[in-house]
Design a protein around this motif. Structure first.
Motif, mmCIF file in Angstrom:
data_model
loop_
_atom_site.group_PDB
_atom_site.id
_atom_site.type_symbol
_atom_site.label_atom_id
_atom_site.label_comp_id
_atom_site.label_asym_id
_atom_site.label_seq_id
_atom_site.Cartn_x
_atom_site.Cartn_y
_atom_site.Cartn_z
ATOM 1 N N THR A 1 19.629 -14.620 12.702
ATOM 2 C CA THR A 1 18.755 -15.622 13.272
ATOM 3 C C THR A 1 18.594 -16.458 11.775
ATOM 4 O OG1 THR A 1 17.434 -14.869 14.926
ATOM 5 C CG2 THR A 1 16.816 -16.807 13.892
ATOM 6 N N LEU A 2 19.515 -17.580 11.532
ATOM 7 C CA LEU A 2 19.379 -18.289 10.382
ATOM 8 C C LEU A 2 18.123 -18.602 9.919
ATOM 9 C CD1 LEU A 2 21.594 -18.887 8.178
ATOM 10 C CD2 LEU A 2 21.765 -21.265 9.100
ATOM 11 N N ASP A 3 17.398 -19.226 10.610
ATOM 12 C CA ASP A 3 16.135 -19.951 10.190
ATOM 13 C C ASP A 3 15.053 -18.852 9.600
ATOM 14 O OD1 ASP A 3 14.986 -20.577 13.362
ATOM 15 O OD2 ASP A 3 16.025 -19.103 12.838
ATOM 16 N N TYR A 4 15.469 -17.552 9.777
ATOM 17 C CA TYR A 4 14.663 -16.376 8.931
ATOM 18 C C TYR A 4 14.950 -16.470 7.467
ATOM 19 C CZ TYR A 4 13.122 -14.796 13.378
ATOM 20 O OH TYR A 4 12.855 -14.468 14.958
ATOM 21 N N PHE A 5 16.073 -17.083 7.049
ATOM 22 C CA PHE A 5 16.550 -16.734 5.886
ATOM 23 C C PHE A 5 16.707 -18.128 4.887
ATOM 24 C CE2 PHE A 5 18.290 -12.652 6.373
ATOM 25 C CZ PHE A 5 18.500 -12.375 7.856
ATOM 26 N N ILE A 6 16.536 -17.966 3.476
ATOM 27 C CA ILE A 6 16.805 -18.451 2.496
ATOM 28 C C ILE A 6 18.419 -18.528 2.178
ATOM 29 C CG2 ILE A 6 16.624 -18.957 0.029
ATOM 30 C CD1 ILE A 6 13.754 -17.515 0.209
ATOM 31 N N VAL A 7 18.790 -19.765 2.094
ATOM 32 C CA VAL A 7 20.367 -19.794 2.068
ATOM 33 C C VAL A 7 20.672 -20.309 0.678
ATOM 34 C CG1 VAL A 7 20.548 -20.198 4.591
ATOM 35 C CG2 VAL A 7 20.409 -22.024 2.952
ATOM 36 N N GLU B 1 30.846 -15.499 -15.214
ATOM 37 C CA GLU B 1 29.916 -14.758 -14.281
ATOM 38 C C GLU B 1 29.438 -15.831 -13.103
ATOM 39 O OE1 GLU B 1 27.059 -12.196 -17.389
ATOM 40 O OE2 GLU B 1 26.266 -13.878 -16.310
ATOM 41 N N ARG B 2 29.184 -15.078 -11.755
ATOM 42 C CA ARG B 2 28.749 -15.855 -10.762
ATOM 43 C C ARG B 2 27.335 -16.645 -11.066
ATOM 44 N NH1 ARG B 2 29.048 -13.007 -5.025
ATOM 45 N NH2 ARG B 2 31.271 -12.377 -6.167
ATOM 46 N N GLU B 3 27.101 -18.063 -10.705
ATOM 47 C CA GLU B 3 25.850 -18.519 -10.847
ATOM 48 C C GLU B 3 25.579 -19.328 -9.664
ATOM 49 O OE1 GLU B 3 26.662 -21.609 -13.614
ATOM 50 O OE2 GLU B 3 28.769 -22.564 -12.570
ATOM 51 N N GLY B 4 24.208 -19.375 -9.573
ATOM 52 C CA GLY B 4 23.721 -20.399 -8.189
ATOM 53 C C GLY B 4 23.999 -21.666 -8.491
ATOM 54 N N VAL B 5 24.562 -22.149 -7.352
ATOM 55 C CA VAL B 5 24.860 -23.616 -7.161
ATOM 56 C C VAL B 5 23.877 -24.332 -6.746
ATOM 57 C CG1 VAL B 5 26.413 -25.555 -6.447
ATOM 58 C CG2 VAL B 5 27.237 -23.208 -7.396
ATOM 59 N N SER B 6 23.331 -23.873 -5.444
ATOM 60 C CA SER B 6 22.243 -24.747 -4.696
ATOM 61 C C SER B 6 21.645 -23.754 -3.644
ATOM 62 C CB SER B 6 22.985 -25.892 -4.047
ATOM 63 O OG SER B 6 21.641 -26.451 -3.534
ATOM 64 N N CYS B 7 20.518 -23.662 -3.746
ATOM 65 C CA CYS B 7 19.725 -22.880 -2.733
ATOM 66 C C CYS B 7 18.713 -23.779 -1.717
ATOM 67 C CB CYS B 7 19.043 -21.718 -3.336
ATOM 68 S SG CYS B 7 20.253 -20.567 -4.107
ATOM 69 N N MET B 8 18.559 -23.275 -0.676
ATOM 70 C CA MET B 8 17.516 -24.203 0.261
ATOM 71 C C MET B 8 16.757 -23.229 1.026
ATOM 72 S SD MET B 8 18.499 -26.678 3.054
ATOM 73 C CE MET B 8 18.620 -28.315 2.342
ATOM 74 N N ALA C 1 14.492 -18.322 -7.219
ATOM 75 C CA ALA C 1 14.706 -17.014 -7.527
ATOM 76 C C ALA C 1 16.159 -16.802 -6.836
ATOM 77 C CB ALA C 1 13.666 -16.128 -7.046
ATOM 78 N N MET C 2 16.149 -17.187 -5.398
ATOM 79 C CA MET C 2 17.539 -17.112 -4.920
ATOM 80 C C MET C 2 18.747 -17.364 -5.608
ATOM 81 S SD MET C 2 18.990 -16.280 -1.813
ATOM 82 C CE MET C 2 20.371 -16.651 -0.834
ATOM 83 N N CYS C 3 18.789 -18.401 -6.369
ATOM 84 C CA CYS C 3 19.796 -18.920 -7.256
ATOM 85 C C CYS C 3 19.755 -18.330 -8.600
ATOM 86 C CB CYS C 3 19.631 -20.492 -7.055
ATOM 87 S SG CYS C 3 20.721 -21.482 -5.999
ATOM 88 N N THR C 4 18.685 -18.175 -9.124
ATOM 89 C CA THR C 4 18.638 -17.524 -10.317
ATOM 90 C C THR C 4 19.040 -16.121 -10.485
ATOM 91 O OG1 THR C 4 16.836 -18.801 -11.017
ATOM 92 C CG2 THR C 4 17.187 -16.990 -12.370
ATOM 93 N N TYR C 5 18.496 -15.358 -9.452
ATOM 94 C CA TYR C 5 18.990 -14.017 -9.419
ATOM 95 C C TYR C 5 20.099 -13.599 -8.308
ATOM 96 C CZ TYR C 5 14.595 -13.555 -11.963
ATOM 97 O OH TYR C 5 13.682 -13.890 -13.029
ATOM 98 N N LEU C 6 20.917 -14.560 -7.852
ATOM 99 C CA LEU C 6 22.166 -14.288 -7.166
ATOM 100 C C LEU C 6 21.709 -13.487 -5.869
ATOM 101 C CD1 LEU C 6 24.632 -13.268 -10.158
ATOM 102 C CD2 LEU C 6 24.047 -15.721 -9.081
ATOM 103 N N GLY C 7 20.687 -14.101 -5.290
ATOM 104 C CA GLY C 7 20.214 -13.543 -3.963
ATOM 105 C C GLY C 7 19.477 -12.358 -4.079
ATOM 106 N N GLY C 8 19.379 -11.698 -5.022
ATOM 107 C CA GLY C 8 18.563 -10.479 -4.957
ATOM 108 C C GLY C 8 19.320 -9.298 -4.676
ATOM 109 N N ARG C 9 18.706 -7.978 -4.407
ATOM 110 C CA ARG C 9 19.250 -6.888 -3.852
ATOM 111 C C ARG C 9 19.925 -6.955 -2.547
ATOM 112 N NH1 ARG C 9 15.404 -1.888 -4.309
ATOM 113 N NH2 ARG C 9 14.386 -3.299 -3.168
ATOM 114 N N ASP C 10 19.171 -7.705 -1.649
ATOM 115 C CA ASP C 10 19.611 -7.417 -0.216
ATOM 116 C C ASP C 10 20.253 -8.448 0.501
ATOM 117 O OD1 ASP C 10 16.532 -5.692 -0.481
ATOM 118 O OD2 ASP C 10 18.347 -4.712 -0.022
ATOM 119 N N ALA C 11 20.842 -9.443 -0.305
ATOM 120 C CA ALA C 11 21.439 -10.765 0.288
ATOM 121 C C ALA C 11 22.613 -10.423 1.144
ATOM 122 C CB ALA C 11 21.672 -11.603 -0.772
#
Length: 131
Positions: free
Chosen positions: A28-34, A44-51, A109-119
């Motif tokens: 259910t997408l609305d449960y998640f930060i994207v 290195e991978r980098e966060g471009v945009s998060c919402m 944090a989503m963008c800075t930490y590349l989604g964290g451990r459980d993305a």
């Protein structure tokens, strides 16, 4: 089973535009930060945009501010990245990812930490900028 499928990448001239899409299933997408991330060869991978969950609280990498726009349609389970005025430094494989706010503390944090451990991650779509 959660699945994210990106599309919309391709070859574009400098100054051109592309619109990336990410179709989610199994959640259910609305449960998640994207978020959208990118990785160029040798970098290195980098966060471009998060919402945030409801089209609020948006973060952009400084180099894409004013050029890229992230959006989401929770009903369609889709996330988009509108990329305008593409530059020679933008080419990369672009990935979408989602993470639960239980596991990642904020949009930044989503963008800075590349989604964290459980993305959850998609397989990526290639963006090439060349004249």
């Amino acid at each position: 089973q959660v699945q994210l499928v990106e599309s919309g990448g391709g070859l574009v001239q400098p100054g051109g535009s592309l619109r990336l899409s990410c179709q989610a299933s199994g959640l259910t997408l609305d449960y998640f930060i994207v978020g959208w991330f990118r990785q160029a060869p040798g970098k290195e991978r980098e966060g471009v945009s998060c919402m945030g969950r409801y089209n609020d609280n948006v973060y952009y990498l400084d180099s894409v501010k004013g050029r890229f726009t992230v959006s989401r349609d929770n009903a369609k389970k889709e996330v988009y990245l509108e990329m305008n005025r593409l530059r020679p430094e933008d080419p990369a494989t672009y990935y979408c990812a989602v993470a639960s706010p239980i596991h990642i503390s904020s949009v930044q944090a989503m963008c800075t930490y590349l989604g964290g451990r459980d993305a959850y991650w998609g397989q990526g779509t290639q963006v090439t900028v060349s004249s």
